[in-house]
Design an enzyme around this catalytic site. Structure first.
Site: not given
Ligand code: PBG
Length: 327
Positions: A199, A253
């Protein structure tokens, strides 16, 4: 006139039937997971301003909506709670309340529609006042291991409420192994872990943070836990560690900006690969199409296809509802 070329690849593109036959990849609604935002206010559905067509659903409204999604063939849902400000604190304590919104949502869906796959987002950011995915120590640094313990306990609550998969999206070290341990010691051997393994610390999460009402007053820096977008080896290391710790599915991601990482995950590991086409990837296509600059449906399908081609077996996408009837 004609030259005597031996190879004329266009021959294979002449006839639509042949084109269809030699198509190397295709999209199916069965590969898609639809992220769904739930909210505790009883105000029905509220459209998220930076994500046209995507709503926050009260549980009542969700109950009415579910049959429409199932009718489209969507069977898998990733649930994200938009937690009331009054329930947030520095420790994200609400995540350990077995009656918290996210658990209620799963309980509701599973009690009426058993034939669904539900994915729980396991992270503290919907629950912490500052919007971080972990709790902070006295120095203001993320307390990794304390956070992991909370997430492992939350995973058990998620399993109890009916989730089929838990998806830690926090990027703390070692969390997959401890989550596996907690799930197993509560006899949830069959609840899988879809790990957000690679991520990245991405600017494409902006609209999502609006959607869950996570602190947007000032930009939040998650670079001490999320990956540097420049780093491929470091992403590989995270994939190796999560696989070794017992992840059942490896997730990358965002998706389209990181196709190389998706391909690497597919080629180097023998686990299913998931890709999350995140909020900003959705919103950028919407924005351009609202100016008439891009065709939304065609670009959405092309984007999803490119994510599959790179190696993703499953895709979390906000386009699921829109695209399902076209597949
Ligand atoms: C945080 C989380 C995020 C997303 C999913 N879970 C955002 C972040 O890490 O700040 C992002 C998903 C998206 O942008 O569609 N646990």
């Amino acid at each position: 006139m004609s030259f005597d070329f031996v190879n004329r690849p266009r021959r294979l593109r002449e006839n639509k039937i042949l084109r269809d036959m030699i198509s190397e990849n295709s999209l199916s609604v069965h590969d898609l997971i639809f992220p769904v935002f739930v909210s505790s206010d009883n105000s029905g559905s509220n459209e998220i301003s930076s994500m046209p067509g995507i709503f926050r659903w009260s549980l009542d409204a969700l109950e009415d909506q579910m049959p429409k999604w199932l009718e489209l063939g969507i069977r898998s849902f990733a649930i994200f709670p938009c937690v009331a400000e009054s329930k947030k604190d520095d420790l994200g304590s609400e995540i350990l309340n077995s009656k918290a919104l996210s658990y209620q949502a799963a309980d509701l869906i599973k009690s009426k529609w058993d034939n669904t796959l539900l994915v729980a987002d396991i992270a503290l950011d919907p629950y912490t006042k500052n919007g971080h995915d972990g709790i902070l120590d006295e120095q203001g640094c993320i307390a990794n291991d304390q956070t992991v313990e909370i997430l492992a306990k939350a995973s058990v609550l998620a399993a109890e409420s009916g989730y089929d998969l838990v998806a830690p999206s926090d990027m703390m070290d070692g969390r997959v192994s401890i989550i596996r341990k907690y799930l197993d010691s509560s006899n949830f051997y069959n609840v899988g872990i879809m790990a957000y393994s690679a991520k990245f610390c991405s600017a494409y999460y902006g609209p999502f943070r609006e959607a869950i009402g996570s602190s947007t007053a000032r930009p939040i820096d998650k670079s001490t836990y999320q990956l540097n977008p420049a780093n491929k080896n470091e992403a590989e290391r995270e994939l190796i560690l999560d696989a070794a710790e017992g992840a059942d599915i490896l997730m990358i991601k965002p998706a389209e900006p990181y196709l190389d990482i998706i391909m690497q995950a597919k080629n180097h590991h023998c686990l299913p690969v998931a890709a999350y086409q995140v909020s900003g990837e959705y919103s950028r296509l919407w924005a351009a199409s609202s100016f008439g600059w891009l065709d939304l449906d065609e670009c959405a399908k092309e984007s999803l296809l490119s994510i599959k081609r790179a190696g993703a077996d499953l895709i979390l996408t906000y386009f699921a509802e829109r695209i399902a009837p076209q597949l």
